[in-house]
Structure formats: structure tokens, C-alpha cells
Design an enzyme around this catalytic site. Structure first.
Site, PDB file in Angstrom:
ATOM      1  N   ALA A 288     -36.149 -18.000  14.386  1.00  0.00           N
ATOM      2  CA  ALA A 288     -36.079 -18.076  12.918  1.00  0.00           C
ATOM      3  C   ALA A 288     -37.296 -17.416  12.256  1.00  0.00           C
ATOM      4  O   ALA A 288     -37.152 -16.730  11.235  1.00  0.00           O
ATOM      5  CB  ALA A 288     -35.956 -19.536  12.471  1.00  0.00           C
TER       6      ALA A 288
ATOM      7  N   LYS B 202     -39.227 -14.985  13.426  1.00  0.00           N
ATOM      8  CA  LYS B 202     -39.127 -13.540  13.595  1.00  0.00           C
ATOM      9  C   LYS B 202     -38.067 -12.959  12.662  1.00  0.00           C
ATOM     10  O   LYS B 202     -38.268 -11.909  12.035  1.00  0.00           O
ATOM     11  CB  LYS B 202     -38.743 -13.268  15.060  1.00  0.00           C
ATOM     12  CG  LYS B 202     -39.053 -11.910  15.556  1.00  0.00           C
ATOM     13  CD  LYS B 202     -38.619 -11.756  17.004  1.00  0.00           C
ATOM     14  CE  LYS B 202     -39.654 -12.251  17.989  1.00  0.00           C
ATOM     15  NZ  LYS B 202     -39.303 -11.867  19.383  1.00  0.00           N
TER      16      LYS B 202
ATOM     17  N   ASP C 242     -30.603 -12.677  29.176  1.00  0.00           N
ATOM     18  CA  ASP C 242     -31.766 -12.867  30.055  1.00  0.00           C
ATOM     19  C   ASP C 242     -32.757 -11.738  29.840  1.00  0.00           C
ATOM     20  O   ASP C 242     -32.385 -10.557  29.950  1.00  0.00           O
ATOM     21  CB  ASP C 242     -31.332 -12.833  31.538  1.00  0.00           C
ATOM     22  CG  ASP C 242     -30.764 -14.164  31.984  1.00  0.00           C
ATOM     23  OD1 ASP C 242     -30.992 -15.164  31.274  1.00  0.00           O
ATOM     24  OD2 ASP C 242     -30.089 -14.191  33.024  1.00  0.00           O
TER      25      ASP C 242
ATOM     26  N   ASP D 112     -39.393  -7.410  20.643  1.00  0.00           N
ATOM     27  CA  ASP D 112     -39.993  -8.239  21.683  1.00  0.00           C
ATOM     28  C   ASP D 112     -41.492  -8.139  21.488  1.00  0.00           C
ATOM     29  O   ASP D 112     -42.041  -7.040  21.333  1.00  0.00           O
ATOM     30  CB  ASP D 112     -39.597  -7.801  23.095  1.00  0.00           C
ATOM     31  CG  ASP D 112     -39.821  -8.938  24.094  1.00  0.00           C
ATOM     32  OD1 ASP D 112     -39.217 -10.017  23.901  1.00  0.00           O
ATOM     33  OD2 ASP D 112     -40.587  -8.765  25.041  1.00  0.00           O
ATOM     34  N   SER D 113     -42.128  -9.281  21.458  1.00  0.00           N
ATOM     35  CA  SER D 113     -43.531  -9.281  21.070  1.00  0.00           C
ATOM     36  C   SER D 113     -44.256 -10.393  21.792  1.00  0.00           C
ATOM     37  O   SER D 113     -43.640 -11.287  22.372  1.00  0.00           O
ATOM     38  CB  SER D 113     -43.649  -9.444  19.557  1.00  0.00           C
ATOM     39  OG  SER D 113     -42.845 -10.519  19.110  1.00  0.00           O
TER      40      SER D 113
ATOM     41  N   GLY E 282     -45.551 -19.075  16.157  1.00  0.00           N
ATOM     42  CA  GLY E 282     -46.082 -18.713  17.473  1.00  0.00           C
ATOM     43  C   GLY E 282     -47.585 -18.943  17.547  1.00  0.00           C
ATOM     44  O   GLY E 282     -48.095 -19.986  17.141  1.00  0.00           O
TER      45      GLY E 282
ATOM     46  N   HIS F 112     -48.861  -6.568  14.017  1.00  0.00           N
ATOM     47  CA  HIS F 112     -48.222  -5.740  15.036  1.00  0.00           C
ATOM     48  C   HIS F 112     -46.802  -5.365  14.609  1.00  0.00           C
ATOM     49  O   HIS F 112     -46.379  -4.227  14.748  1.00  0.00           O
ATOM     50  CB  HIS F 112     -48.214  -6.493  16.359  1.00  0.00           C
ATOM     51  CG  HIS F 112     -47.708  -7.912  16.280  1.00  0.00           C
ATOM     52  ND1 HIS F 112     -48.192  -8.813  15.349  1.00  0.00           N
ATOM     53  CD2 HIS F 112     -46.746  -8.570  16.981  1.00  0.00           C
ATOM     54  CE1 HIS F 112     -47.558  -9.965  15.515  1.00  0.00           C
ATOM     55  NE2 HIS F 112     -46.677  -9.847  16.473  1.00  0.00           N
TER      56      HIS F 112
END
Lengths: 213, 213
Positions: A16, A18, A45, A74-75, A160, A197
Site C-alpha cells: 500500500a 509503495k 515468487d 523492487d526496492s 519500511g 530512490h
């Protein structure tokens, strides 16, 4: 020449925080976006060994499932003294999506190594963005922001590891910044303002694949 | 105060190149060493997110299986522009233990990112050594050597990614160096001579746990 993105896309995430950031970053472009989570798509996966590989897995899965172009991120947080850990496993260190124990684990590992001096606490956030089309075409963009990890964490914003990361040039953690501050004021016209980023990866994406409406 | 190591130990590896180097590094100490491979022990799943975690998994498994102290190494090549990839997956990128395709993959990923300038090709090798005793006690040591990755690879010595790694201060790759050069002349008496990541981790291990015979 990168392929352009327009119309409706899928944001290939079930996260959520992101999703909120990616919607805000897409706002200046006439793009309609639903998410993999909202569409009830399965979580693929993430078997890649690099951020860009995991982003590609997610984007291609969503594009294949929906027939629409899909954008994924993807971070993670790379801590130098931990050889880029938690890195690809940044989300895995959370417990039931709670990042407090994940941040505690980062700090515990740094303490084990006696990493108390600022130069031993260098870290960066990285974001790999992949746009995948149903025909298999893909475009890849990366962004990084360097800084240091702090203890204790500070601030309630973001998500995060944001509260334990202070970007270079700032006295405040990402947890103490609004999304607008992380993304940068008017980042599209003034890309040097892009701080996070993800915002930096979006600058590259926007230049290649998007047109302001 | 670290626990001392003496008598017979297990070197918890199935990798012949690593075993050879670890036996040479142990030579100055009166330690008898057999390996997990020679003893027919199973290869444990390396499920950790850090080199030290994977080394601990291997050392504890061998110590439990044999009742002897076990020494393990988990190591890898961290390429900065690839966010530490191949990193934990350094061995996984090989095909049937052949590292030629693994080195090609590193180079291909760097090319994708336009990483041709020397400062974009920074990398380091890392070695995490763990000694585990049958009672569960463990000691952890780390060593790193910074440098750059080159293309094409050079030299037939060493193993793994050695031919594509040139340590700072050298004109030659690890693939062009003898084990003695990587370990450093008289490294025990002159620890600053220790060049490789593994030799540097052994310096820390020797200071804490070993006594020259």
C-alpha cells in the site's frame, strides 16, 4: 528509443505504501492505474538475484495476467557494512508487515560489527522500476539515494525503513519527510529536486516513457 | 575473550578451491582438518540473508554432525553497480561449477547499465568465517578486499570470480596470482600483507582463536 506508456496500466504491487507513492509520481501524466493488489492478482515468487530481476518478474506477471502494460518497483535498503543486507530481503525482515523488528535487526547486526561511527553506517536505498508490456517488451530504470542509518528511528511518515534512513545533505530521516519532500518539489520540471530512490528512478522512467499531459 | 581452537576440526565446505586455501591458511597452526565434503556430510541449505548467517548455518551443521569444532567460510563478490550482486548468489551464478558463465553474467549486467568507466566497476570480495563448537558456541570474523572488475577475465589461478577481479594497488587479477600472493607473504607475522578477503578474515580468526605452533 524506449516505448511510450499511455492509457491504463497496472501497478504491479501489493504494498500500500509503495502504491501510494507510485500513484503520486504518476499523477502529472494522463495515466490511469489500478494495482495488482486491487485486481486480486497473485503475488509472484521473487526469485531474482537483483532488484531489476525481481521487478521484471512482477511486471511481466501482471502484464501477462491482465493484457495491460504493467509497472513494478523492487526496492530495498543496502547497508554497506552488511554487504547490502537487508537488500533483496528488505521486506522479508519485517514481521507481519511491521518494520520495527526489521529496523532492530539492522541495528543489531551493525552493533555486532561495532559499527557505531558514522562512516561505518553508510547505506543507500535503491529502486528498480520495470515497465513490461503483454508482448514481452520491457524497459528498466534504476534510482539510488545515499545516506546513513540512524538509531533510534525517527518519524512516522513514509514506510519500511524510512525512519532509520537520513539522506546525505539532510538532517531529517525519510520518516520525518512528507511524500512531496521525498519526491522533490516540481521534480518533473526540476529533476535535480528528486530526492528519494523511487523519485530518481521515476525521473529516468518519465524521460524515456511518459509525456506530461 | 574468544574460545581457542585446537586439535582436529572440520572445514565445513564442499568447495575444493576454498578447502585448498583454508588448509594453507591453517598450516601455521597445529590443526588437523578434514572437510565436510571428505566426510560425506550433506550440503545444508544456505537460507541466510547475510554471508555471516550462511557461514554459521554451515559451521553449526558440521559441528552437530561430527561432534568436532567446525570452521566455515561464506564468501562472494559484491559489485557496487549491481547492489552487491552476485553477492550471496555468487556460487549460484556458476553453471555446473563453471564460473565462465557467471563472469559473463556480471559483465552483461554491467553493460546493460552502461558501466564501462572504472569508477562504475568497483567491487569487493567478502569472506565471513564462522567457527562453531558442538555446544553451540560460535565466533565470527569478516574480511574484505576492494578493487574493480575487469573484462575479459585474466589468469588461470585461483577459483570462482578471481580472474575478473583486480584488487586496489595491483595491476594483476586474482586469477594471475598464486595462493601465496593472495594470502600475503608471512601474513601471520605481517598481517598487513594479507591481501585476499579470506586471508584478511583469517588474520582476525588467528588473533582470536589460534596459536602458532
Amino acid at each position: 528509443m524506449a516505448r511510450k506508456l499511455s492509457g491504463t496500466i497496472i501497478i504491479a504491487t501489493h504494498n500500500a505504501g509503495k502504491l501510494r507513492e507510485m500513484r503520486e509520481l504518476l499523477a502529472p501524466f494522463g495515466i490511469e492505474a489500478t494495482s495488482a493488489g486491487e485486481r486480486g492478482l497473485p503475488v509472484p515468487d521473487e526469485t531474482g538475484h537483483m532488484f531489476s530481476e525481481n521487478a521484471a518478474i512482477k511486471a511481466h506477471a501482471a502484464a501477462q495476467a491482465t493484457g495491460l502494460p504493467a509497472l513494478s518497483d523492487d526496492s530495498g535498503l543496502c547497508v554497506a557494512a552488511l554487504d547490502c543486507a537487508p537488500g533483496l530481503f528488505s521486506a522479508d525482515w519485517a514481521v507481519n508487515k511491521d518494520f520495527a523488528p526489521a529496523m532492530e535487526k539492522v541495528e543489531r547486526e551493525l552493533q555486532k560489527r561495532g559499527a557505531t561511527a558514522p562512516e561505518q553506517r553508510r547505506a543507500y536505498f535503491v529502486s528498480a522500476l520495470v515497465v513490461a508490456w503483454p508482448d514481452g517488451h520491457e524497459e528498466i530504470f534504476e534510482g539510488r539515494v545515499h545516506g546513513a542509518v540512524i538509531w533510534p528511528p525517527r518519524g512516522e511518515k513514509g514506510f519500511g525503513y524510512d525512519p532509520m534512513f537520513v539522506p546525505d545533505g539532510s538532517a531529517r530521516s525519510f520518516g520525518e519527510m512528507s511524500a512531496q519532500e521525498k519526491h522533490g518539489i516540481d521534480w518533473l520540471a526540476a529533476p535535480d529536486n528528486a530526492l528519494s530512490h523511487r523519485a530518481r528512478a521515476f525521473v529516468a522512467l518519465a524521460r524515456a516513457c511518459l509525456e506530461p499531459r
